[in-house]
Motif scaffolding. Structure first.
Motif, PDB file in Angstrom:
ATOM      1  N   ILE A  49       0.843  -1.205   0.000  1.00 31.80           N
ATOM      2  CA  ILE A  49       0.000   0.000   0.000  1.00 31.80           C
ATOM      3  C   ILE A  49       0.874   1.250   0.000  1.00 31.80           C
ATOM      4  O   ILE A  49       0.603   2.216  -0.723  1.00 31.80           O
ATOM      5  CB  ILE A  49      -0.945  -0.010   1.217  1.00 31.80           C
ATOM      6  N   SER A  50       1.933   1.229   0.796  1.00 38.91           N
ATOM      7  CA  SER A  50       2.827   2.392   0.879  1.00 38.91           C
ATOM      8  C   SER A  50       3.475   2.674  -0.470  1.00 38.91           C
ATOM      9  O   SER A  50       3.577   3.840  -0.898  1.00 38.91           O
ATOM     10  CB  SER A  50       3.902   2.145   1.940  1.00 38.91           C
ATOM     11  N   ARG A  51       3.918   1.628  -1.153  1.00 34.39           N
ATOM     12  CA  ARG A  51       4.527   1.819  -2.475  1.00 34.39           C
ATOM     13  C   ARG A  51       3.511   2.384  -3.461  1.00 34.39           C
ATOM     14  O   ARG A  51       3.827   3.250  -4.286  1.00 34.39           O
ATOM     15  CB  ARG A  51       5.091   0.497  -2.996  1.00 34.39           C
ATOM     16  N   ALA A  52       2.282   1.896  -3.373  1.00 34.23           N
ATOM     17  CA  ALA A  52       1.253   2.316  -4.326  1.00 34.23           C
ATOM     18  C   ALA A  52       0.759   3.731  -4.071  1.00 34.23           C
ATOM     19  O   ALA A  52       0.152   4.349  -4.958  1.00 34.23           O
ATOM     20  CB  ALA A  52       0.076   1.340  -4.274  1.00 34.23           C
ATOM     21  N   ALA A  53       0.996   4.253  -2.866  1.00 34.95           N
ATOM     22  CA  ALA A  53       0.470   5.578  -2.512  1.00 34.95           C
ATOM     23  C   ALA A  53       1.007   6.672  -3.433  1.00 34.95           C
ATOM     24  O   ALA A  53       0.343   7.694  -3.642  1.00 34.95           O
ATOM     25  CB  ALA A  53       0.795   5.896  -1.065  1.00 34.95           C
ATOM     26  N   SER A  54       2.189   6.478  -3.995  1.00 36.55           N
ATOM     27  CA  SER A  54       2.763   7.506  -4.867  1.00 36.55           C
ATOM     28  C   SER A  54       2.035   7.612  -6.202  1.00 36.55           C
ATOM     29  O   SER A  54       2.280   8.545  -6.973  1.00 36.55           O
ATOM     30  CB  SER A  54       4.251   7.211  -5.115  1.00 36.55           C
ATOM     31  N   ASP A  55       1.122   6.672  -6.467  1.00 33.07           N
ATOM     32  CA  ASP A  55       0.404   6.673  -7.747  1.00 33.07           C
ATOM     33  C   ASP A  55      -1.050   7.130  -7.619  1.00 33.07           C
ATOM     34  O   ASP A  55      -1.810   7.032  -8.585  1.00 33.07           O
ATOM     35  CB  ASP A  55       0.410   5.263  -8.356  1.00 33.07           C
ATOM     36  N   ILE A  56      -1.449   7.643  -6.452  1.00 35.04           N
ATOM     37  CA  ILE A  56      -2.869   7.914  -6.279  1.00 35.04           C
ATOM     38  C   ILE A  56      -3.335   9.194  -6.978  1.00 35.04           C
ATOM     39  O   ILE A  56      -4.519   9.533  -6.931  1.00 35.04           O
ATOM     40  CB  ILE A  56      -3.267   7.969  -4.784  1.00 35.04           C
ATOM     41  N   HIS A  57      -2.417   9.900  -7.668  1.00 32.21           N
ATOM     42  CA  HIS A  57      -2.862  11.012  -8.508  1.00 32.21           C
ATOM     43  C   HIS A  57      -3.424  10.513  -9.832  1.00 32.21           C
ATOM     44  O   HIS A  57      -4.002  11.285 -10.607  1.00 32.21           O
ATOM     45  CB  HIS A  57      -1.697  11.964  -8.768  1.00 32.21           C
TER      46      HIS A  57
END
Length: 353
Positions: free
Chosen positions: A47-55
């Motif tokens: 989840i932490s890694r994926a957070a950078s893609d939430i734009h």
């Protein structure tokens, strides 16, 4: 004033489980059937890694998660449909079958969202009373009419925790017309230890009118991310996908669900701990003199009748939140050993009062 649908005047809002706090600051939320354990470290890392893609918008088809579920259950990807929690997938099902005059059958009491979803979709609810604390499948089959479009079987049943066994389900399904959809709502399937309970994914393979609902909210500890799924024949799954709101399953939810499936063996060890506590709690309640149905879910059910709200208040005073159904009983989630011990102490005192 804007004009709204008349049905909104009669539909009560869904009541989620609430937390309470005792005078000395204790708070144990046993009202929402949540896992007492958070997601695994590997899932949190994903989840932490994926957070950078939430734009960016999520994959609208949730391809990675769809393929992971298809591989997990050995079904074609075309047989999988997703939604923001299994209750949202249920809503999509109601939307696919409902029109004026269409009837939907379900046991009562069962999952409290069913009547809300039926009313909002414009379907007519046909509620069949439980037989004791379990589904009365014969009566449900007797309730089928030419207007019946869909039947929900909640297995294990929420809020009683009771189950439908394989043999009785097969007899029931043989009585259901092929053009009536039967939905096996298996939100608590991972907690089932009774080997005679039907597995919906096995049942659906030979019955095109059977669909299975499951979720990552309970055993997988992802209630806050909202991801559920359906497994059914391609015509059913395709219809449900048409009723899906675009981008319904967000990016973090998709990533977390895939990571949870990859760590399933480790995760299910936590489920075993909940099942062990479930047995301890039920045995202790029975020893206190309570009548508690055998449960295969992550909660127990106390039939309290008119004392339901008194019991709920006694629990709240000690910081224990339970889910009351006024005039009927209380559903109590299995929490940590500390939370369960506090609940048992309240139950013993209430029983002896």
């Amino acid at each position: 004033m804007p004009r709204f649908r008349a049905i909104l005047d009669t539909v009560p809002p869904y009541k989620a489980g609430k937390a309470v706090v005792s005078a000395d600051g204790r708070s144990y939320k046993l009202s929402s059937n949540e896992s007492p354990y958070g997601p695994l470290p590997s899932v949190v890392e994903a989840i932490s890694r994926a957070a950078s893609d939430i734009h960016l918008y999520p994959d609208p088809g949730a391809t990675g998660l769809t393929n992971a579920l298809a591989g997990r259950y050995g079904v074609p990807p075309e047989h999988v449909a997703l939604g923001a929690g299994s209750v949202t997938v249920a809503q999509q099902l109601f939307e696919t079958v409902s029109e004026p005059g269409a009837e939907v059958i379900y046991a009562w009491r069962s999952f409290e969202a069913y009547p809300l979803l039926a009313d909002l979709a414009g379907a007519t609810s046909v509620r069949v009373p439980l037989l004791g604390e379990t589904h009365h499948l014969d009566a449900m089959a007797d309730a089928i009419t030419p207007q019946t479009r869909m039947i929900f079987v909640c297995n294990p049943n929420n809020p009683t925790g009771t189950v439908v066994h394989r043999a009785e389900l097969e007899v029931f399904l043989d009585r259901v017309p092929e053009d009536v959809l039967v939905v096996l709502d298996e939100a608590y399937q991972e907690y089932v230890r009774d080997t005679d309970v039907a597995d919906g994914v096995t049942v659906y393979r030979d019955r095109p009118n059977v669909a299975v609902l499951r979720t990552f909210s309970k055993a997988y500890g992802l209630a806050g991310l909202r991801v559920g799924y359906l497994i059914a024949g391609e015509p059913v799954a395709s219809a449900v996908r048409k009723a899906t709101v675009p981008f319904a399953v967000n990016h973090l939810a998709q990533v977390a669900a895939v990571a949870s499936l990859a760590a399933e063996e480790e995760l299910l060890e936590r489920v075993d701990l909940v099942v062990k506590e479930r047995g301890r709690v039920r045995e202790a309640l029975v020893a206190q003199g309570w009548t508690v149905p055998v449960t295969e879910a992550n909660f127990v059910w106390l039939r309290l009748g008119e004392r339901t709200m008194d019991f709920t208040g006694a629990c709240a005073a000690e910081g224990v939140a339970v889910r009351p159904f006024p005039g009927e009983g209380a559903r109590i989630s299995i929490g940590t050993p500390e939370a369960n011990d506090t609940l048992l102490a309240v139950a013993a005192a209430f029983k002896g009062a």
